[in-house]
Design a protein around this motif. Structure first.
Motif, PDB file in Angstrom:
ATOM      1  N   UNK A   1       0.835  -1.198   0.000  1.00  0.00           N
ATOM      2  CA  UNK A   1       0.000   0.000   0.000  1.00  0.00           C
ATOM      3  C   UNK A   1       0.866   1.242   0.000  1.00  0.00           C
ATOM      4  N   UNK A   2       0.666   2.145  -0.952  1.00  0.00           N
ATOM      5  CA  UNK A   2       1.485   3.348  -1.028  1.00  0.00           C
ATOM      6  C   UNK A   2       0.972   4.441  -0.093  1.00  0.00           C
ATOM      7  N   UNK A   3      -0.269   4.293   0.386  1.00  0.00           N
ATOM      8  CA  UNK A   3      -0.813   5.274   1.338  1.00  0.00           C
ATOM      9  C   UNK A   3      -0.408   4.926   2.764  1.00  0.00           C
ATOM     10  N   UNK A   4      -0.447   3.641   3.078  1.00  0.00           N
ATOM     11  CA  UNK A   4      -0.070   3.161   4.420  1.00  0.00           C
ATOM     12  C   UNK A   4       1.090   2.171   4.274  1.00  0.00           C
ATOM     13  N   UNK A   5       2.268   2.644   3.885  1.00  0.00           N
ATOM     14  CA  UNK A   5       3.387   1.722   3.596  1.00  0.00           C
ATOM     15  C   UNK A   5       3.867   0.941   4.806  1.00  0.00           C
ATOM     16  N   UNK A   6       3.581   1.404   6.012  1.00  0.00           N
ATOM     17  CA  UNK A   6       4.051   0.696   7.197  1.00  0.00           C
ATOM     18  C   UNK A   6       3.408  -0.675   7.334  1.00  0.00           C
ATOM     19  N   UNK A   7       2.275  -0.892   6.618  1.00  0.00           N
ATOM     20  CA  UNK A   7       1.593  -2.180   6.681  1.00  0.00           C
ATOM     21  C   UNK A   7       2.203  -3.187   5.703  1.00  0.00           C
ATOM     22  N   UNK A   8       3.053  -2.726   4.796  1.00  0.00           N
ATOM     23  CA  UNK A   8       3.572  -3.600   3.748  1.00  0.00           C
ATOM     24  C   UNK A   8       4.850  -4.313   4.185  1.00  0.00           C
TER      25      UNK A   8
END
Length: 379
Positions: free
Chosen positions: A372-379
């Motif tokens: 996810x480029x909006x919430x990259x911390x989840x990737x």
């Protein structure tokens, strides 16, 4: 929002002889982060994070049955050589949540195999860069699918999902446009032979008789001669033949059908509606309802297309299951923006809903690691 403790989404549900702890399904989303086909540390971290989310079912992304059938340059490959990594993946997930049901989706990319790093193949009407599969080559692919199911069991997975959707080889097999003149095309019986022959062979060889068998299908592809049409030269929706496919799956003793539609990159917005095509979700809901009416309690139905509705999708998922239109609700893009969705909803924590920017899809098209480029911390 916070789900009430008695929400049907949080209720357990039987699937085959197993019990899912709730009705949330994490749909297969490719990460394009394997290393030579092997499970990477990044992939394990992604799936451990999903397991932390307390999903009822997590479907591991499209595992290619052969290293020359890759749609992604760094796609995971399911074979004996890669079994240790697949075992480590399942063990890491089960250590976080022993109750989650882990399914492996197995696939052959067919025409969607990358020209720069793989071998595009066709069942019929090949383009100049595509190899037309021989009868014997399809026989071998069938063998690889059967072996992939047995490797999935050996890895500790709870079941397997045959990818027969979104334009890949399994989907191409089912199309009315598949007018091969050998045993793999032409008649309905030939076009469904892959399932009819494979499922009994898998069942006979499984050690764990509670192993879950299912398939994700495209009810309607939106192309001439595609799944969900009446003939090879017709694009108009006619679901009668796909009804027969789903009924056949139930007759074979398969445990679920995961209902989808369309072909990414061709009829993309049917598959994953965007903000401007939001109302395509109604087709997806209708397809799930139709499948459930066909199979009743003989087989469970996974519904799709909830991510586009964001928070409203949670309400719609609850409503669809209460109405008997589906047994489970599947989220795809949402698993990238917030892999902890079920846990957050149960606790009343804030959810990072998918922004529908298609950033994850653009990364996949560019053959980069997907997240996810909006919430990259989840990737």
């Amino acid at each position: 929002m916070k789900l009430e403790p008695n929400s049907i989404l949080l209720s357990s549900q039987k699937i085959g002889n197993r019990i899912a702890q709730n009705r949330f399904v994490a749909q297969p989303m490719e990460g394009n982060d394997a290393i030579g086909g092997k499970v990477s540390e990044r992939a394990i971290k992604r799936y451990v994070k999903l397991a932390e989310g307390k999903w009822g079912v997590i479907v591991i992304e499209a595992l290619a049955v052969a290293d020359n059938a890759l749609a992604r340059k760094n796609q995971m490959v399911i074979n004996e050589e890669n079994l240790p990594g697949l075992k480590a993946l399942v063990q890491a997930m089960k250590a976080v949540d022993p109750n989650v049901l882990v399914l492996f989706q197995v696939t052959h990319s067919g025409r969607k195999s990358g020209r720069d790093f793989s071998r595009p193949t066709a069942l019929y009407n090949p383009e100049s860069w595509e190899h037309l599969l021989t009868t014997e080559e399809i026989d071998e692919i069938q063998r690889l699918f059967i072996e992939a199911a047995l490797i999935s069991e050996a890895a500790g997975a709870d079941g397997v999902d045959f990818k027969m959707c979104h334009g890949y080889l399994g989907c191409e097999m089912l199309r009315p446009a598949n007018q091969r003149t050998d045993k793999w095309g032409g008649s309905f019986e030939n076009r469904t032979r892959f399932l009819v022959e494979s499922i009994p062979q898998i069942k006979a060889r499984l050690v764990n008789k509670d192993f879950i068998l299912g398939s994700r299908i495209s009810y309607w592809e939106g192309i001439k001669g595609g799944c969900g049409t009446a003939s090879s030269d017709d694009a108009v929706e006619d679901l009668s033949e796909m009804d027969r496919v789903i009924s056949l799956m139930a007759d074979l003793g398969m445990d679920y059908v995961n209902v989808s539609a369309g072909i990414p990159g061709v009829t993309s917005e049917i598959t994953r509606p965007t903000a401007t095509s939001k109302w395509f979700y109604l087709h997806q809901f209708r397809y799930a309802r139709r499948a459930k009416a066909l199979v009743g309690e003989r087989m469970k139905v996974f519904g799709s297309a909830y991510s586009v509705l964001q928070e409203e999708g949670v309400h719609e998922a609850q409503s669809n299951i209460e109405l008997g239109y589906a047994d489970f609700a599947g989220w795809g893009r949402q698993t990238l923006s917030d892999p902890l969705l079920p846990k957050r909803l149960a606790l009343g924590d804030e959810v990072d809903y998918c922004k529908l920017c298609s950033g994850c899809s653009k990364l996949m098209v560019k053959q980069e690691e997907v997240g996810c480029i909006i919430y990259p911390s989840h990737s």
